[in-house]
Scaffold this motif. Structure first.
Motif, PDB file in Angstrom:
ATOM      1  N   TYR A  83       7.127 -12.874  -3.733  1.00 40.00           N
ATOM      2  CA  TYR A  83       6.198 -12.378  -2.708  1.00 40.00           C
ATOM      3  C   TYR A  83       6.936 -11.555  -1.656  1.00 40.00           C
ATOM      4  N   ARG A  84       8.129 -12.043  -1.300  1.00 36.24           N
ATOM      5  CA  ARG A  84       8.902 -11.324  -0.281  1.00 36.24           C
ATOM      6  C   ARG A  84       9.320  -9.944  -0.779  1.00 36.24           C
ATOM      7  N   LEU A  85       9.774  -9.895  -2.039  1.00 33.60           N
ATOM      8  CA  LEU A  85      10.200  -8.613  -2.608  1.00 33.60           C
ATOM      9  C   LEU A  85       9.036  -7.638  -2.676  1.00 33.60           C
ATOM     10  N   VAL A  86       7.871  -8.165  -3.078  1.00 34.82           N
ATOM     11  CA  VAL A  86       6.681  -7.307  -3.154  1.00 34.82           C
ATOM     12  C   VAL A  86       6.343  -6.777  -1.767  1.00 34.82           C
ATOM     13  N   PHE A  87       6.431  -7.654  -0.765  1.00 33.97           N
ATOM     14  CA  PHE A  87       6.102  -7.250   0.602  1.00 33.97           C
ATOM     15  C   PHE A  87       7.061  -6.157   1.079  1.00 33.97           C
ATOM     16  N   ILE A  88       8.365  -6.372   0.821  1.00 39.73           N
ATOM     17  CA  ILE A  88       9.360  -5.367   1.250  1.00 39.73           C
ATOM     18  C   ILE A  88       9.101  -4.036   0.543  1.00 39.73           C
ATOM     19  N   ALA A  89       8.805  -4.120  -0.756  1.00 38.75           N
ATOM     20  CA  ALA A  89       8.529  -2.895  -1.522  1.00 38.75           C
ATOM     21  C   ALA A  89       7.308  -2.178  -0.949  1.00 38.75           C
ATOM     22  N   LEU A  90       6.286  -2.937  -0.596  1.00 35.82           N
ATOM     23  CA  LEU A  90       5.064  -2.344  -0.023  1.00 35.82           C
ATOM     24  C   LEU A  90       5.363  -1.631   1.295  1.00 35.82           C
ATOM     25  N   ILE A  91       6.159  -2.287   2.136  1.00 35.18           N
ATOM     26  CA  ILE A  91       6.529  -1.691   3.432  1.00 35.18           C
ATOM     27  C   ILE A  91       7.259  -0.364   3.195  1.00 35.18           C
ATOM     28  N   MET A  92       8.203  -0.408   2.236  1.00 37.62           N
ATOM     29  CA  MET A  92       9.016   0.787   1.985  1.00 37.62           C
ATOM     30  C   MET A  92       8.152   1.933   1.469  1.00 37.62           C
ATOM     31  N   VAL A  93       7.238   1.602   0.565  1.00 38.60           N
ATOM     32  CA  VAL A  93       6.367   2.642  -0.004  1.00 38.60           C
ATOM     33  C   VAL A  93       5.456   3.199   1.094  1.00 38.60           C
ATOM     34  N   SER A  94       4.870   2.290   1.919  1.00 41.82           N
ATOM     35  CA  SER A  94       3.975   2.770   2.989  1.00 41.82           C
ATOM     36  C   SER A  94       4.747   3.638   3.978  1.00 41.82           C
ATOM     37  N   TRP A  95       5.967   3.205   4.271  1.00 42.23           N
ATOM     38  CA  TRP A  95       6.836   3.987   5.176  1.00 42.23           C
ATOM     39  C   TRP A  95       7.031   5.399   4.613  1.00 42.23           C
ATOM     40  N   GLU A  96       7.410   5.434   3.363  1.00 42.95           N
ATOM     41  CA  GLU A  96       7.695   6.723   2.716  1.00 42.95           C
ATOM     42  C   GLU A  96       6.454   7.621   2.749  1.00 42.95           C
ATOM     43  N   LEU A  97       5.311   7.030   2.413  1.00 39.79           N
ATOM     44  CA  LEU A  97       4.063   7.803   2.387  1.00 39.79           C
ATOM     45  C   LEU A  97       3.709   8.312   3.782  1.00 39.79           C
TER      46      LEU A  97
END
Lengths: 253, 201
Positions: free
Chosen positions: A10-24
């Motif tokens: 769950y933590r990895l998914v959350f971090i990945a989501l943050i990174m993708v949203s940041w990038e977008l």
């Protein structure tokens, strides 16, 4: 998947989501690129800082300052606990000093320390010891009290010498509390160091992460600033959650 | 038989309140004296006084000189709380810690006699309640004292284990010719192991 693995996932998914949203967000140009660079450029800059601009040396320097102040605090705490046990009036007063000094953030006593010691490395070290000492003393003191209550009759009945008591009961028995003390002391010390480094800047031969992020701001190197923040957070988590993680070293009865 | 401990008119006050008043006791060689009474009546305090862990306010206690001739502490205790064993030390280390002067042979013999040879390198959390109490007894025995002070040592164990350990204690007492002051609130236990029973009211 067990509970821990699920949590990690769950933590990895959350971090990945943050990174993708940041990038977008960065790519959509909602904010000024100078204020909000893309995640990829931050990571690129982070790698650059590590490989070409001695970020690791700065990090190691900052970590070493916190660890050094923690070692000093450990020694001072041990002495204070022994004195507090030996002399009741001293124990009461140490308790009082702790309750006054502990809530004071290191940065709050900075003006006073600068007045007394000047903008020197000694002043920085003083603030670091102030930040790490009190939580360390509190935790170790609680541990020593618990051990004393549990073993006082045994110590007395079998006439253990002070040295034997100190080593076999307190030093060996306090490992779990020591780890907890290190963890809380680290987090206080790490926060204090980053703030203090920004103010003290280049007082020594080497500079640390705090000064680095401050410097990045001056040069408007926002990617570098974010990269520094990532490194600060990473070190904080690494030490607090992994290295000084609470584990059962003292086997339970 | 020689008297090892003679307490006469013993009194102990907490503030103005007597917890022990006019208590008399004689402990002879190779004798088990059981002190019986309800919880909270001052049995442990009494044992602490007899074992020189606490001062007393009235009366006197005479100790025979031979009590202090051992190689370790004169009044080793066996406690009810099994957590007085150090969890970070093995069975062997827990026993040897209290008397470094004791020889390896004595240590080996004691561990064998309390039936823990196969468990000597285990930590307390790996042992059952009965085993832990046997470690406690071995720890007291290594002091090679003539007297053993036992404060409800089997109080937290189930009945079956208690009976086993009572038999074990009688054997050990006989083998090492020990004089024991044994505190308990269990009448059945007192009758089973005591040569004499003193009841505190």
């Amino acid at each position: 998947m067990d509970n821990n693995a699920r949590k990690r996932f769950y933590r990895l998914v959350f971090i990945a989501l943050i990174m993708v949203s940041w990038e977008l967000t960065a790519r959509l140009g909602i904010f000024d690129q100078n204020l909000f660079p893309s995640m990829t450029s931050v990571i690129r800059r982070l790698i650059e800082l590590i490989t070409k601009e001695s970020l690791l040396i700065k990090t190691a320097y900052s970590i070493s300052l916190v660890l050094l102040s923690m070692i000093a605090s450990l020694v001072v705490s041990t002495v204070l606990i022994i004195l507090g046990r030996k002399f009741v009036w001293m124990g009461t007063n140490i308790e009082l000093v702790n309750s006054v000094a502990s809530p004071l953030p290191g940065i709050a006593i900075l003006p006073l320390v600068i007045l007394w010691l000047g903008v020197r490395q000694e002043a920085m070290f003083f603030i670091m010891i102030h930040a790490t000492l009190w939580p360390m003393w509190r935790q170790l003191s609680l541990g020593a009290d618990r051990l004393h209550n549990r073993y006082k009759r045994f110590e007395k009945a079998f006439g253990l010498s002070p040295l034997k008591r100190f080593y076999h009961i307190y030093c060996l028995g306090i490992t779990d509390d020591l780890l907890a003390a290190m963890s809380v002391s680290w987090s206080r010390g790490w926060r204090a160091l980053i703030s203090v480094e920004m103010i003290f800047g280049i007082v020594g031969a080497q500079t640390g992460l705090g000064w680095m992020i401050y410097e990045r701001r001056m040069y408007m190197d926002t990617e570098g600033l974010y990269a520094g923040l990532i490194m600060i957070a990473f070190c904080g988590v690494l030490f607090e959650s992994l290295i000084f993680k609470k584990r059962n070293l003292r086997r339970t009865t | 038989m020689k008297a090892l401990i003679t307490a006469t008119g013993l009194g102990k006050k907490f503030g103005d309140v007597y917890v022990i008043k006019d208590f008399n006791l004689v402990l002879h060689e190779k004798e088990i004296v059981v002190i019986m009474g309800q919880s909270g009546i001052g049995k442990s305090t009494l044992l602490n006084i007899l074992g020189k862990l606490e001062p007393y306010d009235e009366g006197e206690i005479d100790y025979d000189e031979s009590v202090f001739e051992g190689i370790g502490v004169p009044f080793p205790f066996v406690f009810q709380e099994m957590d007085t064993l150090l969890p970070w030390k093995t069975v062997k280390q827990n026993i040897s810690l209290v008397n470094p002067k004791a020889s390896d042979d004595l240590l080996k013999e004691l561990i064998e006699n309390v039936g823990l040879t196969d468990h000597q390198n285990k930590f307390p959390h790996e042992l059952s309640g009965g085993m832990k109490q046997r470690v406690g007894i071995a720890r007291a025995l290594i002091c090679a004292s003539k007297v053993l002070l036992m404060d409800e040592p089997f109080g937290s164990l189930d009945k079956e284990m208690r009976l086993k350990l009572q038999d074990f204690l009688l054997k050990i007492q006989d083998k090492y010719e020990l004089s024991i002051i044994f505190v308990t609130h269990d009448e059945e236990e007192a009758k089973r192991i005591g040569h004499r029973i003193l009841t505190i009211k």
